[in-house]
Design an enzyme around this catalytic site. Structure first.
Site, PDB file in Angstrom:
ATOM      1  N   ASP A 227       0.371   3.799   1.645  1.00 23.22           N
ATOM      2  CA  ASP A 227       0.283   4.404   2.981  1.00 23.22           C
ATOM      3  C   ASP A 227       1.672   4.703   3.564  1.00 23.22           C
ATOM      4  O   ASP A 227       2.533   3.824   3.588  1.00 23.22           O
ATOM      5  CB  ASP A 227      -0.479   3.429   3.900  1.00 23.22           C
TER       6      ASP A 227
ATOM      7  N   CYS B  70      -6.249  -0.044   6.763  1.00 21.73           N
ATOM      8  CA  CYS B  70      -6.013   0.540   5.434  1.00 21.73           C
ATOM      9  C   CYS B  70      -7.179   1.464   5.063  1.00 21.73           C
ATOM     10  O   CYS B  70      -8.338   1.034   5.005  1.00 21.73           O
ATOM     11  CB  CYS B  70      -5.862  -0.567   4.397  1.00 21.73           C
TER      12      CYS B  70
ATOM     13  N   ARG C 145       2.684   4.922   6.406  1.00 23.43           N
ATOM     14  CA  ARG C 145       3.043   4.193   7.630  1.00 23.43           C
ATOM     15  C   ARG C 145       3.533   2.777   7.355  1.00 23.43           C
ATOM     16  O   ARG C 145       3.856   2.037   8.279  1.00 23.43           O
ATOM     17  CB  ARG C 145       1.823   4.148   8.568  1.00 23.43           C
TER      18      ARG C 145
ATOM     19  N   CYS D 190       0.839  -1.197   0.000  1.00 21.42           N
ATOM     20  CA  CYS D 190       0.000   0.000   0.000  1.00 21.42           C
ATOM     21  C   CYS D 190       0.876   1.249   0.000  1.00 21.42           C
ATOM     22  O   CYS D 190       1.974   1.258   0.561  1.00 21.42           O
ATOM     23  CB  CYS D 190      -0.917   0.003   1.223  1.00 21.42           C
TER      24      CYS D 190
ATOM     25  N   HIS E 270      -2.217  -4.064   4.866  1.00 22.36           N
ATOM     26  CA  HIS E 270      -2.094  -3.676   6.276  1.00 22.36           C
ATOM     27  C   HIS E 270      -3.469  -3.440   6.878  1.00 22.36           C
ATOM     28  O   HIS E 270      -4.401  -3.017   6.185  1.00 22.36           O
ATOM     29  CB  HIS E 270      -1.201  -2.438   6.429  1.00 22.36           C
TER      30      HIS E 270
HETATM   31 CO    CO Z   1      -3.509   1.166   2.951  1.00 29.76          CO
END
Ligand code: CO
Length: 223
Positions: A46, A103, A48, A44, A100
């Site tokens: 993302d 998400c 993080r 992803c 994750h």
């Molecule tokens: Co995500």
């Protein structure tokens, strides 16, 4: 005149480069000569979930493709090009689809949030949700339902990887290649193996069904 807002990043880059060089004087010249990572990471976007960091791999050790909610679509030339280059040129041995928990893309898909263009992308996750609707709709708690959809999305995107012409072709040629499904938890930094590991076309369905079945056992068998 105020300093450039990106100046700290450039300064940090200088410091990082110097530190790497001090630790290993040949590091950058070695990387310039070749890259030979054994793994392709599809994760992803993302912020993080930084791929290299969470598996503690150095530059040169992980080939990476990231998009919103780690989706693999058969018409996405970007993802397919990464996949083809990784499998046919670099010859990675492992492809890891890593989702994750928490998400935002999966949650938005589940809640059917209207966010604009991205809804067309998230539609692929809604397809996964629809496929497993009989299981998912029996989960009352929203966070548990989102968790299961995050896991199922990994499993189904890993299936999509297996069914690309690139991976099918590699297996037909007898090339060693394994496709895995993992999921990362933001609040403990730990990756869970969803036991979705496929090494040939014939096994895709059975392994997918078993991995998905485990998710709906109580307690989940794979934990
Ligand atoms: Co995500």
């Amino acid at each position: 005149m105020p300093s450039h807002p990106l100046l700290p990043l450039l300064q940090q880059n200088r410091a990082w480069s110097e530190a790497m060089h001090a630790k290993d004087a040949d590091f950058f010249s070695r990387l310039t000569r070749q890259q030979a990572p054994e793994y392709l990471w599809i994760g992803c976007a993302d912020s993080r979930v930084p791929a290299n960091e969470i598996v503690n791999l150095q530059p040169g050790e992980l080939f990476v493709h990231r998009n919103v909610a780690n989706v693999v679509v058969h018409t996405d030339l970007n993802c397919l090009s990464v996949l083809q280059f990784a499998v046919e040129v670099i010859k990675v041995k492992h492809i890891i689809v890593c989702g994750h928990y928490g998400c935002g893309g999966v949650h938005a898909a589940m809640m059917n949030k209207k966010l604009g263009l991205i809804n067309n992308w998230l539609r692929h996750i809604q397809d996964v949700s629809q496929k497993y609707d009989s299981h998912l709709s029996s989960i009352i708690e929203e966070s548990a339902r989102t968790d299961r959809l995050c896991e199922l999305n990994v499993i189904e995107q890993a299936v999509n990887v297996c069914q690309t012409t690139v991976v099918e072709g590699a297996w037909e040629r007898g090339q060693e290649l394994h496709v895995h499904g993992w999921i990362y938890r933001l609040n403990d930094g730990i990756i869970r193996d969803l036991k979705m590991s496929v090494s040939c076309t014939e096994d895709i369905t059975a392994i997918r069904d078993e991995a998905a079945h485990k998710l709906f056992s109580k307690p989940p068998l794979w934990l």
